[in-house]
Scaffold this motif. Sequence first.
Motif, PDB file in Angstrom:
ATOM      1  N   GLY A  54      -4.088  -7.535   0.455  1.00 24.47           N
ATOM      2  CA  GLY A  54      -3.650  -8.669   0.215  1.00 24.47           C
ATOM      3  C   GLY A  54      -2.323  -8.912  -0.819  1.00 24.47           C
ATOM      4  O   GLY A  54      -2.185  -9.637  -1.451  1.00 24.47           O
ATOM      5  N   LYS A  55      -3.120  -8.505  -2.320  1.00 23.60           N
ATOM      6  CA  LYS A  55      -3.288  -8.725  -3.028  1.00 23.60           C
ATOM      7  C   LYS A  55      -2.186  -7.648  -3.955  1.00 23.60           C
ATOM      8  O   LYS A  55      -2.484  -6.358  -3.895  1.00 23.60           O
ATOM      9  N   ALA A  56      -1.367  -7.612  -5.041  1.00 24.38           N
ATOM     10  CA  ALA A  56      -0.525  -6.697  -5.862  1.00 24.38           C
ATOM     11  C   ALA A  56      -0.937  -6.226  -6.733  1.00 24.38           C
ATOM     12  O   ALA A  56      -1.987  -6.709  -7.252  1.00 24.38           O
ATOM     13  N   VAL A  57      -0.938  -4.187  -6.723  1.00 21.59           N
ATOM     14  CA  VAL A  57      -2.020  -3.993  -7.623  1.00 21.59           C
ATOM     15  C   VAL A  57      -1.139  -2.796  -8.255  1.00 21.59           C
ATOM     16  O   VAL A  57      -0.282  -1.956  -7.485  1.00 21.59           O
ATOM     17  N   LYS A  58      -1.442  -2.601  -9.292  1.00 25.34           N
ATOM     18  CA  LYS A  58      -1.183  -1.720  -9.926  1.00 25.34           C
ATOM     19  C   LYS A  58      -1.519   0.527  -9.934  1.00 25.34           C
ATOM     20  O   LYS A  58      -2.749   0.156  -9.668  1.00 25.34           O
ATOM     21  N   SER A  59      -0.887   1.268  -8.225  1.00 32.91           N
ATOM     22  CA  SER A  59      -2.027   1.382  -8.208  1.00 32.91           C
ATOM     23  C   SER A  59      -2.135   2.968  -8.266  1.00 32.91           C
ATOM     24  O   SER A  59      -3.101   3.779  -8.645  1.00 32.91           O
ATOM     25  N   VAL A  72      -3.918  -1.186   2.812  1.00 29.90           N
ATOM     26  CA  VAL A  72      -2.861  -1.033   2.296  1.00 29.90           C
ATOM     27  C   VAL A  72      -1.350  -0.835   2.316  1.00 29.90           C
ATOM     28  O   VAL A  72      -1.333  -0.722   3.553  1.00 29.90           O
ATOM     29  N   ILE A  73      -0.235  -1.988   2.289  1.00 29.38           N
ATOM     30  CA  ILE A  73       0.971  -1.942   2.147  1.00 29.38           C
ATOM     31  C   ILE A  73       1.885  -1.488   1.017  1.00 29.38           C
ATOM     32  O   ILE A  73       1.565  -1.910  -0.651  1.00 29.38           O
ATOM     33  N   THR A  74       2.473  -0.563   1.038  1.00 24.45           N
ATOM     34  CA  THR A  74       3.518   0.376   0.385  1.00 24.45           C
ATOM     35  C   THR A  74       4.630  -0.443   0.594  1.00 24.45           C
ATOM     36  O   THR A  74       4.919  -1.148   1.311  1.00 24.45           O
ATOM     37  N   ILE A  75       5.692  -0.177  -0.112  1.00 25.74           N
ATOM     38  CA  ILE A  75       7.249  -0.160   0.259  1.00 25.74           C
ATOM     39  C   ILE A  75       7.516  -0.068   1.965  1.00 25.74           C
ATOM     40  O   ILE A  75       8.016  -0.989   2.166  1.00 25.74           O
ATOM     41  N   GLU A  76       7.001   1.570   2.232  1.00 28.20           N
ATOM     42  CA  GLU A  76       7.234   1.496   2.849  1.00 28.20           C
ATOM     43  C   GLU A  76       7.026   1.173   4.553  1.00 28.20           C
ATOM     44  O   GLU A  76       7.685   0.750   5.275  1.00 28.20           O
ATOM     45  N   GLY A  77       6.023   0.101   4.459  1.00 29.91           N
ATOM     46  CA  GLY A  77       5.536  -0.931   5.436  1.00 29.91           C
ATOM     47  C   GLY A  77       5.802  -2.180   5.047  1.00 29.91           C
ATOM     48  O   GLY A  77       5.285  -2.732   6.315  1.00 29.91           O
TER      49      GLY A  77
END
Length: 166
Positions: A54-59, A72-77
């Motif tokens: 639920g938090k933004a992380v620089k992968s 993990v949620i990506t732009i695709e999800g």
Amino acid sequence: MSDVSMTVNGRQVSASVEDRTLLVHFLREHLGLTGTHVGCDTSQCGACVVHVDGKAVKSCSMLAVQASGSEVITIEGLAGMGDLHPVQAAFREHHGLQCGFCTPGMIMTAVDMIRRHPQGLDEATVRAELEGNICRCTGYHNIVKAILAASRTMAKAPKGRAKKAA
């Protein structure tokens, strides 16, 4: 080698990876989720932002093994089937992209920003919180407009819908 297991975009995934595999490379190379971009590998540009628990992380600054057990949620999800997330729709409506390279990271950062400021955002806050995201094309004006518009839209949405959209 280490075994990793996590939920990515609502789907349980497992793989054996080298211990030094970055989350961004795991997403792109092992799972084929190429919407998360590699811009710098040094946490400077923000093109690789995803949400971890639920938090933004620089992968590019997180190992895949560190994300094991996480959601993990990506732009695709981010959006439902055939729908755009309100932030994606605002970027389209307000021309918040040009080449599109930074856009996935900008959108993922914006969604997190809006989640953390449910009462709404002002321009100064948006600009300050985008400091870790680099866009070389737009000059940020339309990106900021898009985030402010999405923030207003999501603040007005009924609580169940706003929560689902975030």
